[in-house]
Design a protein around this motif. Structure first.
Motif, short mmCIF file in Angstrom:
data_model
loop_
_atom_site.label_atom_id
_atom_site.label_comp_id
_atom_site.label_asym_id
_atom_site.label_seq_id
_atom_site.Cartn_x
_atom_site.Cartn_y
_atom_site.Cartn_z
N VAL A 225 27.22 14.42 -8.60
CA VAL A 225 27.63 13.83 -7.23
C VAL A 225 26.29 13.90 -6.27
N LYS A 226 25.63 14.78 -6.56
CA LYS A 226 24.12 14.72 -5.36
C LYS A 226 23.25 13.68 -5.68
N GLU A 227 23.31 13.33 -6.99
CA GLU A 227 22.25 12.16 -7.47
C GLU A 227 23.16 10.76 -6.81
N GLU A 228 24.44 10.98 -7.04
CA GLU A 228 25.09 9.91 -6.72
C GLU A 228 25.02 9.43 -4.92
N ARG A 229 24.88 10.53 -4.12
CA ARG A 229 24.48 10.47 -2.99
C ARG A 229 23.25 9.74 -2.87
N ARG A 230 22.34 10.34 -3.47
CA ARG A 230 21.00 9.91 -3.30
C ARG A 230 21.01 8.46 -3.51
N LEU A 231 21.60 7.99 -4.35
CA LEU A 231 21.44 6.59 -4.89
C LEU A 231 22.18 5.79 -3.99
N ARG A 232 23.41 6.03 -3.45
CA ARG A 232 24.29 5.33 -2.69
C ARG A 232 24.25 5.45 -1.28
N VAL A 233 23.51 6.49 -0.77
CA VAL A 233 23.49 6.82 0.78
C VAL A 233 22.01 6.85 1.12
N ASP A 234 21.36 7.97 0.73
CA ASP A 234 20.14 8.43 1.09
C ASP A 234 19.21 7.46 0.86
N ASN A 235 19.26 6.76 -0.17
CA ASN A 235 18.13 5.76 -0.42
C ASN A 235 18.55 4.20 -0.48
N ASP A 236 19.77 4.09 0.11
CA ASP A 236 20.58 2.74 0.36
C ASP A 236 20.41 2.40 1.77
N GLY A 238 21.91 0.04 3.42
CA GLY A 238 23.29 -0.38 3.70
C GLY A 238 24.09 0.92 3.89
N GLY A 239 24.20 1.90 2.52
CA GLY A 239 24.90 3.00 2.57
C GLY A 239 24.75 3.71 3.75
N LYS A 240 23.58 3.90 4.24
CA LYS A 240 23.11 4.92 5.33
C LYS A 240 23.76 4.29 6.52
N LEU A 241 23.63 2.81 6.77
CA LEU A 241 24.10 2.63 7.99
C LEU A 241 25.66 2.66 8.00
#
Length: 554
Positions: A225-236, A238-241
């Motif tokens: 799940v932590k890797e999923e967050r890095r992929l889809r939020v922290d390093n994305d 659009g996901g961060k927005l």
């Protein structure tokens, strides 16, 4: 309109709310490494004990699944010749929709509180089984965000009889399985040939009864799940927005945080937290089982009773207090992140699924953004070419949701110009009602998406479970077409005047800048969340449907 949660797969040029789905491909990529690292975990706490009220039993090395069907979780084959008949089981006759869509559904509630819906469809020898748990990120608290989505992952480790074998059993019987997490619930689904029905219900009941919650499984899924967050939020970008938008727009609502949770909160979830969460939220009285396909209501009810009926109910979860205060003025947030193009989102506080104004806002959403003849597309993309894409998101949810616009600027175009064009179009719909053509087009698109959502047994099971969970009654889905048809041009204008108000406006702007994170991957920087990366790892929430792009008001 329909489902909202976490995990996202955006179509080209569109940002959509993240729905945290099983991340099945990402999970497959990471699990091997994590298992090796965690192989030293203690085996003394190998499995969660059965729930309070259930007799203890020693799980066999692997589930006994004879050719004729699985053994009962209790080891005693209960009677199968008649449907359930207990004092709390008020079986309801099939209800016919008010609109032209014909869908016969039967409903019962087992003595332990499990709601069971059955829709018989003999068009193909397959069945879809969905289990909806009223366990979403709205049920979390600050400091423990992300546990609902973490548990979606945990469930695929299986119960005490099926630990490590859940996917294998489903796939070896010709089926497929997945899950997804939203703000309001978590859902699990399987589609399979009719002969596998009892096996599927057995393993679903096994993990509902006593999930294999071990230190090894918890650390494995936490890492995924932590890797999923890095992929889809922290390093994305659009996901961060998307995350920044909800954090800025909400102050007190549990819709404030992203269903994937915060990294520090994920690190703090303990084994005791996991066991307590499972006991409370994965109880039969907090769930709905939906069967759709080649199974009769009588057989479906009897099998549900056989495999789920003796799982003990638990104390219901604490009531969620939705105490979001009214917004007293516009908010503006700017953040910098490595991206190719600037983007922005403008959000307004709106209503929940059952509010009388929700159908008018559905229609307004489609008038503004659906298709190349929509108002925002003509004003930003096709005409002056200010933006590469524009979209409007509005989801049906238990608590009041956001109605928000997203746009990505074209190279050489400023966010100020994009924002000004969006606000001009929103002002127009407040001052002038839509014409008859726009109104008819929006209603046609809504109804077409609704019907597409019912084209397969999986789509029908998903819709039934969604409406039962979010709207409180599956029969509400049969009233949707009539609600949309009743919306007038004046209703749309009034909704725009009421909700697209500057006082409740929140704007988040993504400004390209900074060094790209070392772990950034997927589509071009600045792309909407979910664009790129492992296909199938995350999925966009289509309106009213969530099984891989099928169905719903998309």
């Amino acid at each position: 309109m329909a489902v909202v949660g976490l995990d996202c797969k955006a179509t080209a040029g569109k940002i959509t709310p993240l729905r945290v789905e099983g991340g099945r491909m990402l999970r497959t990529m990471l699990v091997g490494v994590l298992v090796a690292v965690l192989s030293v975990a203690s085996a003394t706490d190998a499995a969660e004990q059965p729930r309070s009220g259930d007799e203890e039993q020693s799980p066999p090395a692997e589930p006994a699944l004879p050719a004729g069907g699985p053994t009962s979780p209790k080891g005693e084959p209960p009677p199968r010749e008649r449907p359930p008949n207990t004092r709390d089981q008020a079986a309801r006759a099939p209800e016919q929709p008010a609109s032209g869509v014909q869908l016969a559904v039967s409903r019962t509630k087992l003595a332990n509180g499990l709601t069971v819906l059955v829709h018989e469809d003999r068009s193909a020898p397959v069945v879809s089984a969905y289990v909806f748990y009223r366990s979403g990120s709205r049920n979390e608290r600050p400091g423990r965000t992300g546990i609902a989505h973490l548990f979606e992952h945990m469930m695929f480790n299986g119960g005490v009889h099926t630990e490590g074998k859940f996917d294998e059993i489903i796939e070896s019987n010709g089926g497929s399985t997945n899950g997804y997490t939203m703000r309001d619930f978590t859902a699990f689904m399987e589609t399979f040939p009719v002969p596998a029905l009892e096996r599927v219900l057995w393993i679903e009941a096994d993990r509902m009864r006593a999930l294999a919650i071990t230190p090894k499984n918890l650390e494995q899924e936490r890492g995924i799940v932590k890797e999923e967050r890095r992929l889809r939020v922290d390093n994305d970008p659009g996901g961060k927005l998307y995350e920044e938008l909800y954090l800025a727009a909400y102050v007190a609502s549990t819709y404030r945080w992203n269903p994937i949770g915060f990294m520090a909160d994920l690190d703090e979830i303990t084994l005791a937290d996991a066991k307590e969460y499972f006991r409370t939220y994965y109880a039969p009285n907090n769930a709905t089982l939906v069967l759709s396909g080649a199974v009769s209501p009588a057989d479906g009810f009897a099998l549900a009773t056989r495999y789920f009926g003796d799982i003990p109910a638990q104390e219901p979860p604490a009531k969620i207090i939705d105490d979001e205060p009214p917004q007293s003025g516009p908010k503006l947030i700017r953040f910098r992140q490595a991206a190719e193009l600037p983007a922005l989102a403008i959000a307004y506080h709106s209503v929940n699924a059952m509010h009388a104004d929700r159908p008018a806002l559905d229609v307004l959403q489609y008038i503004l953004s659906q298709g190349e003849s929509s108002r925002l597309y003509r004003a930003l993309v096709r005409g002056p070419e200010l933006a590469t894409s524009v979209d409007v998101s509005f989801e049906s949810a238990i608590q009041p949701e956001l109605f928000w616009v997203y746009a990505q600027a074209r190279p050489g175009k400023s966010l100020d110009a994009v924002k000004a064009a969006i606000l001009r179009e929103l002002a127009k719909v407040r001052t002038q009602p839509p014409d008859a053509r726009e109104l008819r087009k929006a209603k046609n698109l809504l109804q077409a998406g609704y019907v597409r959502g019912l084209k397969t047994v999986s789509g029908k099971a998903n819709q039934l479970g969604f409406y039962e969970t979010v709207y409180g009654d599956y029969a509400q889905m049969f009233r949707e077409v009539d609600r949309w048809e009743a919306v007038t041009a004046a209703d749309v204008q009034r909704a725009a005047q009421t909700y697209l108000d500057e006082q409740s406006q929140t704007t988040v702007e993504l400004i390209p800048g900074g060094k790209a994170p070392a772990r950034m991957r997927g589509g071009p920087s600045g792309a909407p969340p979910g664009e790129g990366g492992p296909p199938g790892a995350l999925h966009r929430w289509f309106k009213g449907a969530v099984d891989g792009g099928e169905g719903g008001r998309s």
